[in-house]
Design an enzyme around this catalytic site. Structure first.
Site, PDB file in Angstrom:
ATOM      1  N   HIS A 173      23.188  -2.287 -13.503  1.00  0.00           N
ATOM      2  CA  HIS A 173      23.242  -0.830 -13.351  1.00  0.00           C
ATOM      3  C   HIS A 173      21.869  -0.307 -12.967  1.00  0.00           C
ATOM      4  CE1 HIS A 173      22.936   3.334 -15.238  1.00  0.00           C
ATOM      5  NE2 HIS A 173      23.737   3.479 -14.209  1.00  0.00           N
ATOM      6  N   SER A 174      21.823   0.549 -11.960  1.00  0.00           N
ATOM      7  CA  SER A 174      20.582   1.192 -11.528  1.00  0.00           C
ATOM      8  C   SER A 174      19.527   0.130 -11.200  1.00  0.00           C
ATOM      9  CB  SER A 174      20.113   2.169 -12.617  1.00  0.00           C
ATOM     10  OG  SER A 174      19.023   2.936 -12.186  1.00  0.00           O
TER      11      SER A 174
END
Length: 922
Positions: A173-174
């Protein structure tokens, strides 16, 4: 009392700029659809089992940990290692928690229960201590190395098992997705340790805010490796973006570069993902139930029945991801689907000879095959379109070869269909299937269910309508429209001249229906053929529906495709489509794509005003007001033409060779051009926004100084204006040494902040003295002269004494307020590393690497001297003229090299400050 006098014309102009900027900000932060994600819930209490790491590893990375996710009985059973499932590693992003794994982990556990744990996944998660790696890049390499060790530790947990995995799947994520990609750059990393990488809202192209060189260097290393070694990357990568709801990471940054040698990479926006069809914000992308369900379905379809692990076949992996994330045919995934299907001859076969047909099925007791002979239709029509509201996963449409009225076997055309929220549809071009004699639509026997099947033959030109978009500078005052009069089920509206990211429009679709009693649903799909960023809108007709039309990715230069508005309509309704330019959304696109460059334009404007003040001091002996100089000097034509000229000259080989010989970095304007991010007049708009911000920031800082000085007078004895000005006070060297030691032993940004506070303290003290003087506490001139004569007998060669008048004090305050504005932005740009240091203070007392340390070493003595500097002491300096000429080229340099690399900006700021300080001695 506290607010200085302002020019009304300037106030009106800067107020207009604030209004325009507010429109753009509103579009970015609020101008999107509501959050339609369903929350994912745990059925049992989530547990995070800490995996014991080797002692050396735990000592090397004291802030990092590895966990195994579990719930209920699964968590209890797996407290006793080794494990038997399929390992998946979740990497959180900037300030992310390892507990964010629970949504995808819980859904995978429920799916495994449904199949009696024939296969199951073990979800691991790394605790990065919620580090701010998007703001401080110094720990990205450390995180990458730790993840490598975690992968090796995870695989050891399966040692000795019959179907022990040799690789792991990663969900990042990210910034966690970028860390996963960076694993390949490690010297001792084996590529076959990863079999699949799925990134969620990961900025792959460039950092969102390039606040230190460690971030940009890390990005350059990762992206260059992936480009140069594309042939050798043997695992599949999927990047999922959040769409316009994610204002933290714009979706254009998440698209992996399309490499001709690396075909195992896909990039898609969540609004285009089948069975998801929603935009997600930066956090909800990890818990959005629709998206996580799609992800887990894909994971289970990726399992190899022989190895009971994720398949190593790259073609199958890409097929599965295409099936679930790109185009879903409303059928369960099959690796080798049967093209030929057996049809039941004993069922009812009904021939249909009309060109438009509708069948409402309700409580059907028998299977029915409706056959459409194609021979006569080929002579009149070019396409056939069919749709069904029954969203089961069975085959429903076939093609018969050389048949009369029925066939025993048919080509299963259901795999060509597309799943939409309320229908599954299929469009065929008849000339692509010359061997088909009949089209067959299958209606199964059902009980208690009702659904509708429609088919129609049509000519392409009757359903493809061209609609040129309005001009960028029409500001929404003009519009263009088309009226759909025919009773078709499907239309393609070709949106001509639309392909740039600075274009933004509002599409209004008005539907009018006659004789309709039941509620009818229409679907409007924006299809962008050069990137997977489609979006769907469902409307209950008759109605008026507004759709925003703007892009995440600009159309490539060599791409001739046209953006489409696909309309799945009702034959009982008429539709009117109107398009017009949306000025607020254009501003939103500018903020979305270029908002991160605003600090560079603000500082450029302040530097121009600063240079004007120094020049006025040199030419007239007085320093003019900051707002006056900002209005006079901060002009775009002083900066932009030089940047454009350099960009133009870099197109010539001789100039580029000279540029490289001087070791100058790449021009930021060229970087933006390579990312298709050059808006017309964007630099002018950003400059106006920057000047506006500089103006209001200056007003705020001068007002704050006046307010603080008033508080000083309330709580402290009123000070007087200094009678003897000392450029180097006795305590100054000691203070400078202390701050340099602080910078060396702790954090450079912390020392810069302390220097800033010291400087503000000196200016507040000066303002308080001037206020006291103006309130009637006059200086005893006779006593001052006597002290001055006495001081001449004890004059030190290294110390100068000057008398400060009220006018000189006002001049000094004007200059100091401008310096405060510059220093404030330096502090703001260095703040991320300070926050990171404070957050990790229990682990590391000294920040390493420290991006602000070199700047602090120069800035501390410079600001210490400037804090004791007054205009009277530099008026006669031989260096003042040269100093006043430096801010202009430096303002150009800030825009040329700092708009896409913000960490370079302070390097351009300290130069005039240093020269200003040296004016005291020359």
């Amino acid at each position: 009392m506290f607010i200085p006098s302002v020019n009304l014309w300037n106030l009106a102009f800067y107020g207009l700029m604030v209004f325009m900027a507010t429109l753009g900000l509103w579009d970015v932060f609020f101008g999107f659809e509501e959050n339609k994600c369903s929350m994912s819930y745990m059925f049992e209490y989530p547990e995070y089992q800490k995996i014991e790491l080797p002692r050396k590893l735990a000592k090397r990375y004291p802030a990092y940990e590895l966990y195994l996710y579990g719930e209920g009985s699964y968590a209890e059973e797996h407290k006793i290692l080794p494990l038997t499932g399929i390992p998946v590693l979740f990497l959180p992003g900037n300030a992310g928690s390892y507990k964010q794994v629970r949504s995808v982990g819980s859904i995978a556990l429920r799916k495994a229960e449904d199949i009696d744990f024939k296969y199951h996944f073990d979800f691991f998660s790394v605790n990065f201590n919620e580090e701010l790696v998007a703001l401080y890049g110094g720990s990205l390499q450390k995180q990458t190395k730790f993840v490598h060790e975690c992968i090796k530790t995870i695989l050891k947990l399966y040692k000795g098992q019959e179907f022990a995995p040799k690789s792991v799947a990663i969900i990042g994520h990210s910034m966690g997705g970028l860390v996963a990609r960076a694993l390949l750059t490690l010297k001792n990393f084996k590529h076959d340790l990863i079999n699949l990488l799925i990134t969620q809202a990961t900025p792959h192209v460039a950092p969102v805010m390039p606040l230190d060189r460690f971030i940009t260097d890390f990005y350059m290393t990762v992206n260059n490796y992936w480009i140069l070694n594309a042939r050798h990357i043997n695992f599949t990568t999927l990047s999922v973006a959040g769409g316009f709801r994610d204002y933290q990471v714009r979706s254009g940054l998440t698209f992996l570069p399309k490499l001709s040698h690396h075909a195992s990479a896909l990039s898609v926006v969540s609004s285009a993902v089948p069975k998801t069809w929603v935009s997600t914000d930066h956090l909800s992308i990890v818990w959005c139930k629709q998206l996580q369900l799609t992800t887990i379905r894909a994971f289970f379809d990726l399992i190899d029945a022989d190895t009971k692990q994720i398949t190593q076949n790259p073609k199958k992996k890409l097929s599965v991801l295409n099936h679930h994330f790109i185009r879903h045919p409303a059928k369960h995934f099959e690796e080798n689907p049967a093209i030929i299907s057996d049809l039941t001859v004993t069922s009812m076969w009904v021939p249909v000879k009309v060109s438009k047909w509708t069948y409402v099925a309700y409580n059907e007791s028998d299977k029915i095959y409706f056959t459409f002979p194609l021979e006569n239709h080929r002579k009149i029509y070019t396409h056939v379109y069919c749709q069904s509201t029954m969203l089961d996963t069975n085959s429903w449409i076939f093609g018969c070869i050389n048949s009369t009225s029925m066939c025993r076997q048919g080509i299963d055309l259901s795999w060509k269909a597309e799943l939409l929220p309320t229908i599954k549809s299929l469009t065929l071009r008849l000339q692509d299937y010359p061997s088909l004699s009949h089209l067959v639509v299958y209606v199964p026997s059902i009980h208690g269910s009702k659904f509708v099947v429609d088919c129609e033959f049509f000519k392409k030109e009757t359903r493809s309508i061209q609609l040129p978009v309005t001009h960028l500078f029409s500001f929404g005052l003009s519009s263009r429209k088309v009226l759909l009069n025919t009773s078709g089920l499907f239309y393609n509206i070709e949106l001509l001249n639309f392909g740039q990211i600075y274009q933004a429009f509002k599409i209004n679709i008005v539907s009018k229906c006659s004789g309709v009693k039941e509620e009818i649903t229409s679907i409007y799909k924006l299809h962008i053929p050069w990137s997977y960023e489609d979006s769907l809108t469902i409307a209950q007709v008759p109605s008026s529906t507004e759709i925003s039309l703007k892009l995440h990715i600009a159309q490539p230069e060599n791409d001739s495709h046209v953006a489409l508005l696909k309309m799945y309509t009702s034959s009982d309704c008429q539709y009117e489509v109107t398009v017009k330019t949306s000025f607020s959304q254009i501003l939103g696109q500018i903020v979305r794509f270029h908002g991160g460059a605003l600090p560079a334009y603000v500082i450029s404007s302040i530097l121009l005003a600063y240079g004007g003040q120094l020049h006025s001091l040199f030419s007239t002996g007085h320093c003019l007001e900051y707002a006056t100089m900002l209005d006079k000097e901060a002009k775009p034509y002083k900066v932009d033409p030089f940047v454009l000229m350099i960009k133009f000259l870099l197109g010539y080989k001789w100039f580029k060779e000279l540029w490289d010989l001087l070791l100058l970095p790449e021009l930021d304007a060229i970087v933006l051009t390579s990312q298709s991010m050059c808006f017309p007049l964007v630099s002018l708009i950003l400059f106006l926004f920057g000047t506006c911000t500089a103006y209001w920031g200056g007003l705020l800082s001068s007002t704050s100084v006046r307010l603080l000085s008033s508080l000083w007078l309330v709580f402290k004895r009123p000070p007087e204006l200094p009678k003897d000005i000392k450029m180097v006070s006795p305590d100054l060297p000691f203070l400078t040494i202390i701050l340099i030691i602080v910078s060396w032993t702790t954090c450079g940004a912390f020392a810069i902040l302390l220097t800033y506070l010291y400087y503000v303290f000196k200016i507040v003290h000066l303002q308080a003295g001037l206020t006291t003087f103006k309130n009637g506490q006059a200086v005893n001139l006779k006593h001052s002269r006597r002290n001055e004569k006495k001081s001449n007998h004890h004059k030190d060669s290294s110390v100068h004494y000057l008398h400060l008048s009220a006018n000189d004090a006002e001049d000094s305050l004007r200059m100091h307020n401008t310096v405060i504005n510059l220093l404030t932005w330096i502090v703001l740009l260095s703040m991320p590393s300070l926050i990171y240091w404070l957050k990790n203070l229990r682990y590391y007392f000294k920040l390493s690497p420290d991006p602000c340390k070199p700047l602090a070493f120069i800035l501390i003595p410079t600001m210490a001297i400037l804090g004791n500097t007054h205009t009277i002491s530099i008026k006669s300096s031989k260096l003042l003229k040269t100093t006043s000429q430096f801010p202009l080229p430096l303002a150009v340099g800030v825009i040329a090299f700092g708009s896409a690399h913000l960490y370079r900006v302070p390097c351009f700021v300290f130069i005039p400050l240093l020269l200003h300080a040296l004016c005291n001695f020359m």
